[in-house]
Write a protein that holds these residues in place. Sequence first.
Motif, PDB file in Angstrom:
ATOM      1  N   GLU A   1      34.084 -11.228  54.288  1.00 38.39           N
ATOM      2  CA  GLU A   1      33.163 -11.081  53.154  1.00 38.39           C
ATOM      3  C   GLU A   1      32.094 -10.040  53.449  1.00 38.39           C
ATOM      4  OE1 GLU A   1      31.521 -14.877  52.279  1.00 38.39           O
ATOM      5  OE2 GLU A   1      33.462 -15.807  51.800  1.00 38.39           O
ATOM      6  N   ASP A   2      31.583 -10.069  54.668  1.00 42.88           N
ATOM      7  CA  ASP A   2      30.513  -9.137  55.034  1.00 42.88           C
ATOM      8  C   ASP A   2      31.061  -7.731  55.267  1.00 42.88           C
ATOM      9  OD1 ASP A   2      28.789 -11.299  54.919  1.00 42.88           O
ATOM     10  OD2 ASP A   2      29.067 -11.782  57.030  1.00 42.88           O
TER      11      ASP A   2
ATOM     12  N   LYS B   1      31.067  -6.095  51.971  1.00 39.56           N
ATOM     13  CA  LYS B   1      29.691  -5.719  51.618  1.00 39.56           C
ATOM     14  C   LYS B   1      29.265  -4.486  52.402  1.00 39.56           C
ATOM     15  CE  LYS B   1      26.409  -8.272  53.278  1.00 39.56           C
ATOM     16  NZ  LYS B   1      25.466  -9.395  53.519  1.00 39.56           N
ATOM     17  N   SER B   2      29.630  -4.449  53.692  1.00 42.65           N
ATOM     18  CA  SER B   2      29.286  -3.309  54.548  1.00 42.65           C
ATOM     19  C   SER B   2      29.917  -2.020  54.019  1.00 42.65           C
ATOM     20  CB  SER B   2      29.767  -3.585  55.981  1.00 42.65           C
ATOM     21  OG  SER B   2      29.654  -2.438  56.782  1.00 42.65           O
TER      22      SER B   2
ATOM     23  N   CYS C   1      22.693  -3.521  56.626  1.00 42.22           N
ATOM     24  CA  CYS C   1      23.543  -4.634  56.233  1.00 42.22           C
ATOM     25  C   CYS C   1      23.372  -5.790  57.215  1.00 42.22           C
ATOM     26  CB  CYS C   1      25.011  -4.185  56.227  1.00 42.22           C
ATOM     27  SG  CYS C   1      26.171  -5.458  55.687  1.00 42.22           S
ATOM     28  N   GLU C   2      23.242  -7.002  56.682  1.00 44.53           N
ATOM     29  CA  GLU C   2      23.256  -8.201  57.510  1.00 44.53           C
ATOM     30  C   GLU C   2      24.660  -8.780  57.446  1.00 44.53           C
ATOM     31  OE1 GLU C   2      20.195 -10.894  56.350  1.00 44.53           O
ATOM     32  OE2 GLU C   2      18.564  -9.559  57.005  1.00 44.53           O
ATOM     33  N   ALA C   3      25.288  -8.951  58.608  1.00 44.08           N
ATOM     34  CA  ALA C   3      26.689  -9.363  58.632  1.00 44.08           C
ATOM     35  C   ALA C   3      26.960 -10.346  59.755  1.00 44.08           C
ATOM     36  CB  ALA C   3      27.583  -8.135  58.783  1.00 44.08           C
ATOM     37  N   ARG C   4      28.005 -11.148  59.558  1.00 43.36           N
ATOM     38  CA  ARG C   4      28.453 -12.079  60.592  1.00 43.36           C
ATOM     39  C   ARG C   4      29.554 -11.442  61.422  1.00 43.36           C
ATOM     40  NH1 ARG C   4      29.556 -16.356  55.983  1.00 43.36           N
ATOM     41  NH2 ARG C   4      29.764 -14.319  54.964  1.00 43.36           N
TER      42      ARG C   4
ATOM     43  N   TRP D   1      24.991 -13.583  63.604  1.00 46.17           N
ATOM     44  CA  TRP D   1      24.483 -12.669  62.567  1.00 46.17           C
ATOM     45  C   TRP D   1      23.911 -11.418  63.222  1.00 46.17           C
ATOM     46  CZ3 TRP D   1      24.740 -12.661  57.321  1.00 46.17           C
ATOM     47  CH2 TRP D   1      25.111 -13.840  56.685  1.00 46.17           C
TER      48      TRP D   1
END
Length: 220
Positions: free
Chosen positions: A70-71, A74-75, A92-95, A105
């Motif tokens: 999902e991230d 978004k990235s 970007c905040e991502a896992r 995170w």
Amino acid sequence: TVRKRAEEHLQQERRRLAEIIEATELGTWEWNVQTGEARFNERWAEIVGYTLEELASTSIDVWERFAHPEDLKKSEELLEKHFRGENDIYECEARMKHKDGYWVWVYDRGKVFSWTDDGKPLMMYGTHQDITRRKSYEEQLKVSEKAFRGNFENAAIGMAMLDKKGRWLKANERVCDILGYSEDELFELTFQDLTYPDDLDSDLQLLDELVSGKRDYYHM
């Protein structure tokens, strides 16, 4: 002499930069957008529980391998916005999947610094910062706020939040019922407007002591 001084200055700058990176515990990355080649520092690998040797990768594929699907999407969207010039900086905040199986995170931040002759992004540089603890605090805060909101809105007693000047910031239904105002009407007033004149001086005195830290609470 001039060349040696320049070399010494360059070494000092590199050492200074390395010390800043070490002190801030930042993972760093360099990416050739056109070829996919990438370089990471040791900290970048440590954030997901690996060493650089274990990752054994010189490709941006390693980011795609560890990022949450999902991230990652978004990235990619944020990167495209940066490439089109809509955002000066890519953020970007991502896992990312840790070696031990849990998600960490990261705050991913970067910028394109060189472009091809036909205007395509070429070299991009950026950092990774582990923000897992901050995200955990945020989640705990959301839970606390949800619980507080439920208690606040459904309390059998009147509850309100005001600023130091007595303006109403938030009030529950019970306050409005007690005073006979709608919420919109109440927010046009201050608690001084609603307090009986003979009681106001005492109330304000207690409030001053509360704000100045002389007391933790008051009732009257």
